[in-house]
Scaffold this motif. Sequence first.
Motif, PDB file in Angstrom:
ATOM      1  N   ASN A  11     -19.016 -13.901 -20.732  1.00  0.00           N
ATOM      2  CA  ASN A  11     -18.099 -14.235 -21.822  1.00  0.00           C
ATOM      3  C   ASN A  11     -18.773 -15.225 -22.787  1.00  0.00           C
ATOM      4  O   ASN A  11     -18.997 -16.382 -22.436  1.00  0.00           O
ATOM      5  N   PRO A  12     -19.099 -14.800 -24.000  1.00  0.00           N
ATOM      6  CA  PRO A  12     -19.806 -15.681 -24.939  1.00  0.00           C
ATOM      7  C   PRO A  12     -18.952 -16.839 -25.456  1.00  0.00           C
ATOM      8  O   PRO A  12     -19.489 -17.824 -25.965  1.00  0.00           O
ATOM      9  N   THR A  13     -17.639 -16.735 -25.304  1.00  0.00           N
ATOM     10  CA  THR A  13     -16.754 -17.823 -25.715  1.00  0.00           C
ATOM     11  C   THR A  13     -16.709 -18.914 -24.656  1.00  0.00           C
ATOM     12  O   THR A  13     -16.782 -20.111 -24.950  1.00  0.00           O
ATOM     13  N   LYS A  14     -16.619 -18.502 -23.393  1.00  0.00           N
ATOM     14  CA  LYS A  14     -16.536 -19.458 -22.289  1.00  0.00           C
ATOM     15  C   LYS A  14     -17.897 -20.076 -21.969  1.00  0.00           C
ATOM     16  O   LYS A  14     -17.996 -21.268 -21.643  1.00  0.00           O
ATOM     17  N   TYR A  15     -18.946 -19.252 -22.048  1.00  0.00           N
ATOM     18  CA  TYR A  15     -20.296 -19.735 -21.736  1.00  0.00           C
ATOM     19  C   TYR A  15     -21.254 -19.384 -22.880  1.00  0.00           C
ATOM     20  O   TYR A  15     -22.127 -18.526 -22.739  1.00  0.00           O
ATOM     21  N   PRO A  16     -21.091 -20.041 -24.022  1.00  0.00           N
ATOM     22  CA  PRO A  16     -21.960 -19.734 -25.168  1.00  0.00           C
ATOM     23  C   PRO A  16     -23.382 -20.248 -24.931  1.00  0.00           C
ATOM     24  O   PRO A  16     -23.594 -21.204 -24.182  1.00  0.00           O
ATOM     25  N   ASN A  17     -24.344 -19.602 -25.554  1.00  0.00           N
ATOM     26  CA  ASN A  17     -25.732 -20.046 -25.467  1.00  0.00           C
ATOM     27  C   ASN A  17     -26.396 -19.831 -26.815  1.00  0.00           C
ATOM     28  O   ASN A  17     -26.443 -18.704 -27.324  1.00  0.00           O
ATOM     29  N   ASN A  18     -26.895 -20.899 -27.383  1.00  0.00           N
ATOM     30  CA  ASN A  18     -27.459 -20.831 -28.732  1.00  0.00           C
ATOM     31  C   ASN A  18     -28.736 -20.002 -28.796  1.00  0.00           C
ATOM     32  O   ASN A  18     -29.005 -19.331 -29.796  1.00  0.00           O
ATOM     33  N   ALA A  19     -29.539 -20.058 -27.751  1.00  0.00           N
ATOM     34  CA  ALA A  19     -30.807 -19.327 -27.767  1.00  0.00           C
ATOM     35  C   ALA A  19     -30.564 -17.820 -27.734  1.00  0.00           C
ATOM     36  O   ALA A  19     -31.114 -17.067 -28.536  1.00  0.00           O
ATOM     37  N   MET A  20     -29.737 -17.379 -26.807  1.00  0.00           N
ATOM     38  CA  MET A  20     -29.364 -15.956 -26.688  1.00  0.00           C
ATOM     39  C   MET A  20     -28.218 -15.851 -25.695  1.00  0.00           C
ATOM     40  O   MET A  20     -28.289 -16.418 -24.610  1.00  0.00           O
TER      41      MET A  20
END
Length: 308
Positions: free
Chosen positions: A63-72
């Motif tokens: 889940n990109p909202t719960k566990y976002p990562n700036n690199a990828m």
Amino acid sequence: MRKAFKLFIPIILIITVITTILNCKTEEKKPVENIKNEDSQKIEPNSTNLNVSLLLDLSDRINPTKYPNNAMEFFQRDVGYIKSVSEVFLEHLSAKKVRQANEKIELFFEPSPSNPEINTLSNKLKYPIIKDNLSLDLLNDIENTYSKNPIEIYELAIKDDNYVGSDTWRFFKNKVSDYCLQEGHRNILVILTDGYIYHKDTQLKEGNRSSYLTPQEIRKNKLNSSNWGEKMVNEDYGFVKIDVDLSDLEILVLGINPDPKNVYEEDVIYEYWGKWFKEMNVKRFAIKQADLPSNMDKIIREFILDPV
């Protein structure tokens, strides 16, 4: 003698010209069985048959909202890992003679997603390859399908927003032998996971052994201090043992993403998985932390193409 010698020279020239023309025509038509990839020198001449399985963890870790990562984003990393696996598999295939072909690549989930569209896409990623169907068209089809279907699977799972968890323990208990082991093959299972295992329907506990692993469980068991290793050994922490013999299976775990609040979290995760694999007699395994696909490509390539 001089006259005979003068006649002999043109005959040699004619034979040489004819041989050269025939060789050029032969090289123009290169059958599929002789197609090689310049990067495939490390593959054994007899080209061991590969049986490659991928097990995807579609829990909320993607889940990109719960566990976002700036690199990828982590789901994008998974897609990159899958692409690398498929490319290495194709490289292996392109180095084989058609008559030797007996390979397989496929993808699994545990549990299966409730979205039928995801299951349809994943079924298209199952490819049994034998000498009767191996062709350039099939190789192109595998390449195209593995380039587009995985990203669609992850996007659908994220859109559904129905993360039921990852029941990896039950997959090993009930399915790994039937799904991932094939006699006469080099069996490789690639698991894409953050290292944590949890499913609401599989919460077994036997002493300090469990069928699940979460950051909360690690903190509860006080495995977040420098004596974590001693505690795990003395008090027998780990996954519940499974009575299965995986001595003919190689496992590559990719994407470990430990909770940053515990400096020992990664070590604990590695120990849980490593201890579990050893108890199941896994032939060979490697466990790697989440990284960019460009960095992980070398690890994937070496694991699959350079057996020890």
